[in-house]
Scaffold this active site. Structure first.
Site, short mmCIF file in Angstrom:
data_model
loop_
_atom_site.label_atom_id
_atom_site.label_comp_id
_atom_site.label_asym_id
_atom_site.label_seq_id
_atom_site.Cartn_x
_atom_site.Cartn_y
_atom_site.Cartn_z
N TYR A 106 9.20 79.09 55.48
CA TYR A 106 8.35 79.86 54.57
C TYR A 106 9.23 80.69 53.63
O TYR A 106 8.97 80.78 52.44
CB TYR A 106 7.39 80.75 55.36
CG TYR A 106 6.36 79.97 56.14
CD1 TYR A 106 5.15 79.62 55.55
CD2 TYR A 106 6.60 79.59 57.45
CE1 TYR A 106 4.20 78.90 56.27
CE2 TYR A 106 5.66 78.87 58.17
CZ TYR A 106 4.47 78.53 57.58
OH TYR A 106 3.55 77.80 58.28
N ASN A 129 -3.98 75.02 51.26
CA ASN A 129 -3.66 73.74 50.63
C ASN A 129 -4.84 72.78 50.80
O ASN A 129 -5.21 72.46 51.91
CB ASN A 129 -2.40 73.17 51.30
CG ASN A 129 -2.08 71.76 50.85
OD1 ASN A 129 -2.57 71.26 49.86
ND2 ASN A 129 -1.23 71.10 51.63
N CYS A 137 2.24 70.36 53.60
CA CYS A 137 2.38 71.70 54.17
C CYS A 137 2.83 71.65 55.63
O CYS A 137 3.39 72.63 56.14
CB CYS A 137 1.08 72.48 54.03
SG CYS A 137 -0.37 71.64 54.67
N HIS A 138 2.66 70.51 56.28
CA HIS A 138 3.12 70.37 57.67
C HIS A 138 4.64 70.42 57.78
O HIS A 138 5.17 70.64 58.86
CB HIS A 138 2.58 69.06 58.28
CG HIS A 138 3.03 67.83 57.59
ND1 HIS A 138 2.41 67.34 56.45
CD2 HIS A 138 4.06 66.97 57.85
CE1 HIS A 138 3.03 66.24 56.05
NE2 HIS A 138 4.04 65.99 56.88
N GLU A 164 7.37 61.46 61.13
CA GLU A 164 8.40 61.50 60.10
C GLU A 164 9.80 61.71 60.69
O GLU A 164 10.76 61.89 59.94
CB GLU A 164 8.09 62.61 59.09
CG GLU A 164 6.79 62.38 58.35
CD GLU A 164 6.48 63.47 57.33
OE1 GLU A 164 7.37 64.31 57.03
OE2 GLU A 164 5.34 63.48 56.82
#
Length: 179
Positions: A106, A129, A137-138, A164
């Site tokens: 952040y 979002n 945003c993850h 991912e």
């Protein structure tokens, strides 16, 4: 948030739960899990029975299927982020620069948009979002590598980061350098 009055939506299933997909003439305007926080009232919008009835919704559905199958790393659908404030839009645009397979904090995101003292406001904008997964945003985590906050649920954030290969160990993170 102020959504376009001509928005259309459809439901879509995924490996992580059912989604609402919403689009305007300009592009994908929203994608929310049907049980997530900050879910808008979709009853005021025009429902299409099948995502294939609208070009952007159809393409989003196809790309989501490829993402969840581990075959897509970069989404390519037009986005309509106009429902957010200028500040929110700047945060969402910064999220789009976080590469697949990496994370950022952040604080780093706040620095990137030129607002180093606005970490909480950045977190709030991330929480609002409207197009999770595609506007990733993850990929934003705590400075110590902890998974903090996700309107769709931390279990989903963890699943996306695993998909991912970006799930950090608390003491060792693979964080992106935003351009």
């Amino acid at each position: 948030m102020k959504h376009d009055p001509n928005i259309v939506y459809a439901e879509c299933s995924s490996t992580q739960g059912n989604l609402y997909l919403a689009a305007t003439e300009r592009g994908l305007a929203g994608m929310w899990f049907t049980d997530q926080r900050h879910l808008p009232d979709v009853s005021a919008w025009k429902r299409v029975d099948d995502a294939s009835q609208q070009r952007v919704l159809k393409e989003t559905k196809l790309q989501l299927q490829a993402y969840f199958a581990g075959k897509l790393q970069q989404f390519d659908v037009p986005l309509d982020l106009s429902a957010g404030t200028a500040f929110q839009q700047s945060v969402w645009q910064a999220l789009l620069k976080i590469p697949f397979g990496t994370t950022t904090s952040y604080g780093a995101l706040s620095n990137h948009i030129g607002k180093p003292l606005a970490v909480r406001a950045v977190g709030t904008a991330i929480g609002r979002n409207p197009i999770g997964i595609i506007v990733p945003c993850h990929r934003v985590i705590g400075a110590d590598g902890s998974l903090t906050g996700y309107a769709g649920g931390l279990h989903r954030k963890e699943a996306f980061l695993k998909l991912e290969s970006a799930l950090p160990a608390v003491d060792q993170t693979r964080q992106a350098t935003l351009l």
